[in-house]
Design a protein around this motif. Structure first.
Motif, PDB file in Angstrom:
ATOM      1  N   LEU A 184      49.653  27.606  -3.522  1.00  0.00           N
ATOM      2  CA  LEU A 184      49.411  28.909  -2.913  1.00  0.00           C
ATOM      3  C   LEU A 184      49.154  28.738  -1.422  1.00  0.00           C
ATOM      4  N   PRO A 185      49.849  29.517  -0.579  1.00  0.00           N
ATOM      5  CA  PRO A 185      49.561  29.450   0.863  1.00  0.00           C
ATOM      6  C   PRO A 185      48.141  29.915   1.143  1.00  0.00           C
ATOM      7  N   LYS A 186      47.606  29.485   2.258  1.00  0.00           N
ATOM      8  CA  LYS A 186      46.266  29.904   2.650  1.00  0.00           C
ATOM      9  C   LYS A 186      46.211  31.423   2.771  1.00  0.00           C
ATOM     10  N   GLY A 187      45.194  32.029   2.190  1.00  0.00           N
ATOM     11  CA  GLY A 187      45.022  33.473   2.256  1.00  0.00           C
ATOM     12  C   GLY A 187      45.867  34.250   1.265  1.00  0.00           C
ATOM     13  N   TYR A 188      46.586  33.550   0.371  1.00  0.00           N
ATOM     14  CA  TYR A 188      47.504  34.227  -0.555  1.00  0.00           C
ATOM     15  C   TYR A 188      46.765  35.168  -1.495  1.00  0.00           C
ATOM     16  N   VAL A 189      45.626  34.719  -2.029  1.00  0.00           N
ATOM     17  CA  VAL A 189      44.889  35.555  -2.981  1.00  0.00           C
ATOM     18  C   VAL A 189      44.412  36.839  -2.312  1.00  0.00           C
ATOM     19  N   ASP A 190      43.930  36.750  -1.074  1.00  0.00           N
ATOM     20  CA  ASP A 190      43.506  37.951  -0.343  1.00  0.00           C
ATOM     21  C   ASP A 190      44.676  38.910  -0.151  1.00  0.00           C
TER      22      ASP A 190
END
Length: 202
Positions: A184-190
């Motif tokens: 998952l790329p950084k900040g993907y969940v947000d």
């Protein structure tokens, strides 16, 4: 990740042989390790017993086959369910649900076991039913509560479909981590939480 957590042991019938819980736990742990190492198709009772440091008889005293063993363990995992988010906002709840799902799916054992079980589910209806309980039913129940509370707060309209909400929120996560199997790329969940909430409110 609660893969290795055991269900509450049942009381043995009067006169029945008492099964040592430490041996049962060793077998359960060995099953997931064996699944991750060789997959369901190549997994054997012999390999499980060897990895657990017990004889085959110890496994067969508890489960009649590798299929019943895997279904029992996956079913126990499903029964534990997921904690319902309680952030006080729709975005916070969706993000919390995604964080839990992402953490579970990135577990090194889960990342090997779940894709393999999905393949086997196409061949075995029993596995398909249990995998559905693991991958869908628990999260569906949580999302139903999230949507109900969001409607009560006025964040979502009456009649919002929890199944659609789950598809929008968690679907992309499963695609990346289980199907495509990319980090998952950084900040993907947000970003995913914001996109899912915006789509539900549209």
């Amino acid at each position: 990740m609660p893969f290795m957590t055991a269900p509450t042991p049942r009381r043995a019938p009067a006169g029945a042989a008492v099964l040592r819980e430490d041996v049962t736990e060793a077998i359960r742990a060995a099953v997931f390790e064996e699944l991750a190492a060789v997959g369901y198709a190549r997994m054997s009772i012999e390999g499980i017993a060897r990895r657990a440091g017990v004889g085959k008889t110890a496994v067969y005293r508890r489960w009649k086959s590798k299929l019943s063993l895997v279904l029992d363990l996956v079913g126990a995992f499903a029964a534990q369910g997921l904690p319902a988010p309680a952030s006080g906002s729709l975005h916070g709840d969706v993000r919390a649900l995604l964080e839990v799902a992402a953490h579970a799916l990135r577990h090194p054992v889960a990342s090997q076991v779940i894709p393999d079980l999905l393949v086997e589910a196409a061949r075995h209806p029993e596995i398909a039913e249990t995998v559905k309980a693991v991958l869908l039913d628990g999260q569906q129940g949580v999302m139903t509560q999230v949507v109900r509370e969001a409607v009560a707060r006025g964040e979502l309209p009456e009649g919002t479909d929890p199944a659609k909400a789950l598809d929008l929120a968690v679907g992309p996560l499963y695609w990346r981590l289980v199907v495509v199997r990319t980090p998952l790329p950084k900040g993907y969940v947000d970003e995913l939480a914001r996109a899912a909430v915006a789509a539900l409110k549209a």
